[in-house]
Design an enzyme around this catalytic site. Structure first.
Site, mmCIF file in Angstrom:
data_model
loop_
_atom_site.group_PDB
_atom_site.id
_atom_site.type_symbol
_atom_site.label_atom_id
_atom_site.label_comp_id
_atom_site.label_asym_id
_atom_site.label_seq_id
_atom_site.Cartn_x
_atom_site.Cartn_y
_atom_site.Cartn_z
ATOM 1 N N LYS A 111 0.822 -1.216 0.000
ATOM 2 C CA LYS A 111 0.000 0.000 0.000
ATOM 3 C C LYS A 111 0.854 1.263 0.000
ATOM 4 O O LYS A 111 0.472 2.267 -0.590
ATOM 5 C CB LYS A 111 -0.948 0.023 1.207
ATOM 6 C CG LYS A 111 -1.824 -1.211 1.311
ATOM 7 C CD LYS A 111 -3.287 -0.910 1.168
ATOM 8 C CE LYS A 111 -4.057 -2.224 1.092
ATOM 9 N NZ LYS A 111 -5.309 -2.242 0.505
ATOM 10 N N LYS A 194 -4.233 -9.859 -6.578
ATOM 11 C CA LYS A 194 -5.397 -10.144 -5.737
ATOM 12 C C LYS A 194 -6.604 -9.297 -6.139
ATOM 13 O O LYS A 194 -6.439 -8.124 -6.455
ATOM 14 C CB LYS A 194 -5.012 -9.834 -4.284
ATOM 15 C CG LYS A 194 -6.042 -10.246 -3.255
ATOM 16 C CD LYS A 194 -5.639 -9.793 -1.863
ATOM 17 C CE LYS A 194 -6.522 -8.655 -1.421
ATOM 18 N NZ LYS A 194 -6.465 -8.354 0.006
ATOM 19 N N LYS A 197 -10.778 -4.569 -3.173
ATOM 20 C CA LYS A 197 -11.764 -3.509 -3.371
ATOM 21 C C LYS A 197 -11.147 -2.136 -3.566
ATOM 22 O O LYS A 197 -11.796 -1.226 -4.026
ATOM 23 C CB LYS A 197 -12.788 -3.501 -2.231
ATOM 24 C CG LYS A 197 -12.232 -3.321 -0.833
ATOM 25 C CD LYS A 197 -13.389 -3.338 0.154
ATOM 26 C CE LYS A 197 -13.098 -4.150 1.388
ATOM 27 N NZ LYS A 197 -12.013 -3.633 2.229
HETATM 28 P P1 ATP Z 1 -8.357 -3.384 0.395
HETATM 29 O O1 ATP Z 1 -8.362 -3.517 -1.074
HETATM 30 O O2 ATP Z 1 -9.001 -2.149 0.906
HETATM 31 O O3 ATP Z 1 -7.043 -3.697 1.024
HETATM 32 P P2 ATP Z 1 -9.518 -5.965 0.560
HETATM 33 O O4 ATP Z 1 -10.440 -6.115 -0.575
HETATM 34 O O5 ATP Z 1 -8.226 -6.663 0.524
HETATM 35 O O6 ATP Z 1 -9.319 -4.468 0.927
HETATM 36 P P3 ATP Z 1 -10.137 -6.374 3.337
HETATM 37 O O7 ATP Z 1 -11.067 -5.464 4.034
HETATM 38 O O8 ATP Z 1 -8.678 -6.195 3.578
HETATM 39 O O9 ATP Z 1 -10.382 -6.398 1.782
HETATM 40 O O10 ATP Z 1 -10.510 -7.865 3.630
HETATM 41 C C1 ATP Z 1 -11.674 -8.356 4.209
HETATM 42 C C2 ATP Z 1 -11.562 -9.844 4.269
HETATM 43 O O11 ATP Z 1 -11.667 -10.376 2.945
HETATM 44 C C3 ATP Z 1 -10.212 -10.348 4.807
HETATM 45 O O12 ATP Z 1 -10.426 -11.508 5.590
HETATM 46 C C4 ATP Z 1 -9.451 -10.653 3.566
HETATM 47 O O13 ATP Z 1 -8.427 -11.585 3.775
HETATM 48 C C5 ATP Z 1 -10.544 -11.176 2.657
HETATM 49 N N1 ATP Z 1 -10.198 -10.950 1.257
HETATM 50 C C6 ATP Z 1 -9.966 -9.769 0.663
HETATM 51 N N2 ATP Z 1 -9.677 -9.926 -0.634
HETATM 52 C C7 ATP Z 1 -9.701 -11.268 -0.865
HETATM 53 C C8 ATP Z 1 -9.477 -12.071 -2.015
HETATM 54 N N3 ATP Z 1 -9.171 -11.546 -3.175
HETATM 55 N N4 ATP Z 1 -9.616 -13.413 -1.896
HETATM 56 C C9 ATP Z 1 -9.949 -13.976 -0.717
HETATM 57 N N5 ATP Z 1 -10.179 -13.271 0.405
HETATM 58 C C10 ATP Z 1 -10.054 -11.935 0.347
#
Ligand code: ATP
Ligand code: LTN
Length: 325
Positions: A111, A194, A197
């Protein structure tokens, strides 16, 4: 009895990755012990975010939790910022994690790389301290997370050990639990990254219209062969779609491979799209009903009260052992 705790930060529109890696599994945990599932809104402030968007996202996540089958009678659903003990424990715990450790966190490196070096917020750097405080406040024994968060839970364990070594047994040792299939759903446009969001390219959003979902899956990046097998290195796109399919159908990857033996990519993608829509459409209907009512606020208020009682007791214990009057 197990104490289960997890959270999602309201940084953007939730994706299919969040659903498969997190949301979808939460309802099983509420049967396995005392369950605390929260919205990590303080964590959302670690990168710039529009205030209105933050409010909308936070209420949305609460509604998604409920739509995914969390039952407020079995599981405490609350907002991190409603329980001031999170920030208070953070202020203490920041003294027990080291800058060297924090600078090695993959999420921080990813990040912060995208930011001007002079403008990396302290909160982004200290993110794991607040996350450790979230976990330790509730004496959580099990922390369900996606693969990307294991490192933070490991750091929380190091912190608990260090703290207990110094002050005697005060904090409970948590353990990360990761879903077997679907712990890391990748972007449909770049399957080496990955699905996240905060990086919207190639995402399927939980609020996307089913027609849009189908279109996105049908145009997912794959390779030029036409064999449906799991091979992350050479076939990241197909492997990702197999992961999505297998996790939604509750089958193993080899079982999914077998189902598509001899199928071309078009047929395979259509089956994946059907599986996603079959699961997401009823989920979206439940979400719509919930968000249109006052239920979310009611649930969050109730959840915060219960959370406070548990969190304040831990905070008091910590105050006492470190010498705060
Ligand atoms: P950001 O993009 O803001 O970092 P994020 O999409 O990675 O956010 P988080 O809020 O960090 O989402 O994650 C919420 C939950 O969803 C966590 O348990 C995270 O491990 C899971 N998660 C997020 N993205 C994925 C993915 N691509 N595949 C599986 N699990 C995910
Ligand atoms: N960092 C997590 C969200 C999160 C969390 C937590 C998860 C904040 N505090 C405590 C589990 C336990 C994420 O980005 N998914």
């Amino acid at each position: 009895m197990e104490r289960i705790l997890s959270g999602i930060k309201p940084t953007g529109k939730l994706t299919l990755g969040n659903y498969i890696g997190a949301l979808r599994n939460f309802k099983n945990f509420q049967e396995q012990g005392e369950c605390f599932i929260f919205i990590a809104d303080l964590h959302a402030l670690t990168l710039p975010i529009d205030p209105l968007e933050l409010k909308t996202n936070s209420r949305d996540i609460a509604a998604f939790y409920l739509a995914a089958g969390l039952d407020p009678n079995k599981c405490n659903i609350f907002l991190q910022s409603h329980v001031s003990a999170h920030a208070e424990l953070n202020a203490i715990m920041q003294n027990f994690l080291y800058m060297g450790e924090l600078s090695r966190m993959t999420q921080f490196k990813d990040k912060s790389q995208k930011l001007n070096k002079e403008k990396i917020g302290l909160g982004l750097f200290a993110y794991p301290v607040l996350m450790a405080s979230d976990i330790l406040l509730y004496d959580a024994t099990i922390v369900p997370v996606g693969e990307d968060q294991i490192q933070h839970v490991e750091l929380t364990r190091d912190l608990a050990k260090r703290f207990n070594h110094r002050y005697g047994d005060t904090l409970i040792m948590p353990k990360a639990v990761v879903t077997k299939v679907g712990a890391r759903i990748m972007s449909l446009s770049d399957p080496t990254k990955k699905m996240s969001k905060s990086d919207e390219k190639g995402d399927i959003f939980l609020k996307d219209d089913p027609k849009v979902i189908r279109k996105k899956i049908m145009s997912a990046v794959t390779d030029s062969e036409s064999v449906v097998i799991y091979d992350v290195e050479n076939k990241p796109g197909i492997s990702n779609l197999l992961t999505i399919y297998a996790s939604l159908k509750n089958i193993t990857i080899p079982e999914a491979e077998k189902e598509f033996e001899g199928a071309n990519y078009g047929t395979f993608k259509k089956a994946v799209a059907d599986a996603v829509i079959e699961e997401i459409e009823p989920f979206q209907k439940r979400y719509q009903e919930i968000i249109a009512s006052n239920y979310v606020d009611e649930v969050l208020n109730r959840g915060a009260e219960k959370a406070k009682s548990i969190a304040n007791a831990t905070l008091k214990r910590v105050h006492d052992v470190v010498g705060l009057l």
